[in-house]
Design an enzyme around this catalytic site. Sequence first.
Site, PDB file in Angstrom:
ATOM      1  N   HIS A   1       0.124  -3.595  11.484  1.00  0.00           N
ATOM      2  CA  HIS A   1       0.883  -4.050  11.560  1.00  0.00           C
ATOM      3  C   HIS A   1       1.099  -3.772  13.308  1.00  0.00           C
ATOM      4  CE1 HIS A   1       1.890  -5.987   8.128  1.00  0.00           C
ATOM      5  NE2 HIS A   1       1.714  -4.357   7.381  1.00  0.00           N
TER       6      HIS A   1
ATOM      7  N   ARG B   1      -9.091  -8.587   3.605  1.00  0.00           N
ATOM      8  CA  ARG B   1      -8.181  -7.894   4.910  1.00  0.00           C
ATOM      9  C   ARG B   1      -7.822  -6.541   4.246  1.00  0.00           C
ATOM     10  NH1 ARG B   1      -2.725  -5.871   4.066  1.00  0.00           N
ATOM     11  NH2 ARG B   1      -1.004  -6.792   4.841  1.00  0.00           N
TER      12      ARG B   1
ATOM     13  N   GLN C   1       0.773  -1.207   0.012  1.00  0.00           N
ATOM     14  CA  GLN C   1      -0.181   0.037   0.251  1.00  0.00           C
ATOM     15  C   GLN C   1       0.730   1.318   0.090  1.00  0.00           C
ATOM     16  OE1 GLN C   1      -2.505  -0.919   2.837  1.00  0.00           O
ATOM     17  NE2 GLN C   1      -3.669   1.223   2.848  1.00  0.00           N
TER      18      GLN C   1
ATOM     19  N   SER D   1       4.506  -6.104   3.176  1.00  0.00           N
ATOM     20  CA  SER D   1       3.389  -5.695   3.339  1.00  0.00           C
ATOM     21  C   SER D   1       2.288  -6.549   3.120  1.00  0.00           C
ATOM     22  CB  SER D   1       2.729  -4.808   4.670  1.00  0.00           C
ATOM     23  OG  SER D   1       1.388  -4.567   4.836  1.00  0.00           O
ATOM     24  N   LEU D   2       1.471  -5.909   2.025  1.00  0.00           N
ATOM     25  CA  LEU D   2       0.279  -6.548   1.224  1.00  0.00           C
ATOM     26  C   LEU D   2       1.132  -7.179   0.349  1.00  0.00           C
ATOM     27  CD1 LEU D   2      -2.307  -6.412  -0.589  1.00  0.00           C
ATOM     28  CD2 LEU D   2      -1.469  -3.980  -1.543  1.00  0.00           C
TER      29      LEU D   2
ATOM     30  N   GLN E   1       1.071 -11.474  10.060  1.00  0.00           N
ATOM     31  CA  GLN E   1       1.302 -10.557   9.634  1.00  0.00           C
ATOM     32  C   GLN E   1       0.728  -9.667  10.008  1.00  0.00           C
ATOM     33  OE1 GLN E   1       0.669  -8.536   6.303  1.00  0.00           O
ATOM     34  NE2 GLN E   1       2.145  -9.222   4.894  1.00  0.00           N
TER      35      GLN E   1
END
Length: 299
Positions: free
Chosen positions: A196, A113, A10, A88-89, A245
Amino acid sequence: MKHAYVFPGQGSQFPGMGKHLYDTNETAKALFEKANEILGFRISDIMFNGTEEDLKQTKVTQPAVFLHSVIAYLALPNAKPDMVAGHSLGEFSALVANKTLQFEDALKLVAIRANAMQKACEQNPSTMAAILGLADEKVEEICAGITGEIVVAANYNCPGQLVISGSNAGIDIACEQMKAAGAKRALKLPVGGAFHSPLMEPAKAELQAAIESTTFSTPICPVYQNVVAKAVTEPTEIRANLIAQLTGAVRWTQSVQAMVADGATHFTEVGPGKVLQGLVNKIEKTAVTDGFSGTETLA
């Protein structure tokens, strides 16, 4: 001499993303249309014609970045990764590239998500801040010393660049203390919440249920996952790390270091933007980096 493929998260989105792929590649066009069907709205229209503001909503951003990355990867001829990772994503894109997840399944998980994270952000007003020019250990120490508020190290992007995540009040206190400790900058980020961090806990149950009911296959090459920063090939482990995560840190610096230690010399970033190429170059000066977003002419 190993070739790593890495996938952005992102923040890499931009108006017009993926349009060239849609216009010039029949397979890409079919995948975008399939995605519109799965998501129940025409995300391709928002990606190609929407404003920056339209693309900023988490429920749009995450599937948009995932789609651009994965569809660009599938358009690459002769992509033979020795290892993959995603920020991340981007980990979901990486798991399609190494064949752990099917495209459709991964897209559904990304949508779940994104929506779960959006809800968690609304439940717990919170934010993130980038801390530049302080050692990781110092940042961790300051976060740990703040009582009564949640503040944690969230993204280890490269040496001297760490993103912290937490409650609004906690981040304000931390930014002041980071500057006092000698940080070059302590800059609040324009994000919807404390990604996170433990504040994402409300999103976990929904994502966990979805991940646990999805088929994870044995990958064709290892994925270096954010929370453990090492090679993983066992589907049950991959699944557990993907769930962890959501509330755990993105150990990008450590993941790239582990990939280099395991022989990676060439990193190709696939998807929108060039953020990861810049981070890889800061982490490992000798690495060869390039990128593919679907607009480049392929040699």
